[in-house]
Design a protein around this motif. Structure first.
Motif, short mmCIF file in Angstrom:
data_model
loop_
_atom_site.label_atom_id
_atom_site.label_comp_id
_atom_site.label_asym_id
_atom_site.label_seq_id
_atom_site.Cartn_x
_atom_site.Cartn_y
_atom_site.Cartn_z
N GLY A 9 -3.19 -60.87 -1.72
CA GLY A 9 -3.62 -61.45 -2.99
C GLY A 9 -4.88 -60.79 -3.52
O GLY A 9 -4.99 -60.50 -4.71
N TYR A 10 -5.83 -60.54 -2.61
CA TYR A 10 -7.05 -59.84 -3.02
C TYR A 10 -6.74 -58.42 -3.48
O TYR A 10 -7.32 -57.92 -4.44
CB TYR A 10 -8.06 -59.79 -1.88
N GLN A 11 -5.82 -57.75 -2.81
CA GLN A 11 -5.44 -56.39 -3.21
C GLN A 11 -4.80 -56.39 -4.59
O GLN A 11 -5.09 -55.53 -5.42
CB GLN A 11 -4.48 -55.78 -2.19
N ALA A 16 -5.42 -55.35 -10.49
CA ALA A 16 -5.44 -55.85 -11.87
C ALA A 16 -6.82 -55.60 -12.50
O ALA A 16 -6.92 -55.18 -13.66
CB ALA A 16 -5.09 -57.33 -11.91
N LEU A 17 -7.88 -55.84 -11.75
CA LEU A 17 -9.23 -55.59 -12.25
C LEU A 17 -9.46 -54.11 -12.50
O LEU A 17 -10.08 -53.72 -13.50
CB LEU A 17 -10.27 -56.13 -11.27
N ARG A 18 -8.98 -53.26 -11.59
CA ARG A 18 -9.14 -51.82 -11.75
C ARG A 18 -8.46 -51.34 -13.04
O ARG A 18 -9.04 -50.59 -13.82
CB ARG A 18 -8.55 -51.08 -10.55
N LEU A 19 -7.25 -51.84 -13.27
CA LEU A 19 -6.53 -51.45 -14.48
C LEU A 19 -7.25 -51.93 -15.74
O LEU A 19 -7.36 -51.21 -16.73
CB LEU A 19 -5.10 -51.99 -14.45
N ARG A 52 -15.41 -54.90 -6.79
CA ARG A 52 -15.98 -54.56 -5.49
C ARG A 52 -15.74 -55.69 -4.48
O ARG A 52 -15.33 -55.46 -3.34
CB ARG A 52 -17.47 -54.27 -5.62
N GLN A 53 -15.98 -56.92 -4.90
CA GLN A 53 -15.80 -58.06 -4.01
C GLN A 53 -14.35 -58.25 -3.60
O GLN A 53 -14.06 -58.54 -2.44
CB GLN A 53 -16.34 -59.33 -4.67
N CYS A 54 -13.43 -58.07 -4.53
CA CYS A 54 -12.01 -58.18 -4.19
C CYS A 54 -11.62 -57.14 -3.16
O CYS A 54 -10.89 -57.44 -2.21
CB CYS A 54 -11.14 -58.03 -5.44
#
Length: 77
Positions: A9-11, A16-19, A52-54
């Motif tokens: 889930g974190y990955q 999604a955040l990276r995109l 970063r945290q994810c």
């Protein structure tokens, strides 16, 4: 739910955040006014620590039970 499942889930969240950050950076390059640039920078600065945290938490939860894994002091209890 196991920590390995939580890690997935974190990955997913990190991807999604990276995109989204890639989209915001592309949008920032198209900004025409300093005000727009400042707004985009603020949005990018807000999401960057979350990414970063994810990533860190995905790594931690994936390897949590491995004896040889060196955990980040930031997430120790």
């Amino acid at each position: 739910m196991t920590l390995t499942e939580i890690s997935l889930g974190y990955q997913d969240s990190a991807e999604a955040l990276r995109l989204r950050l890639c989209e915001l950076r592309a949008e920032r390059r198209r900004c025409r006014t300093p005000r727009q640039v400042k707004a985009m920078d603020r949005r990018i600065r807000t999401l960057t620590p979350l990414l970063r945290q994810c990533r860190e938490l995905a790594q931690l939860t994936e390897h949590y039970y491995e004896r040889s894994y060196c955990r980040d002091e930031h997430y120790r209890i």
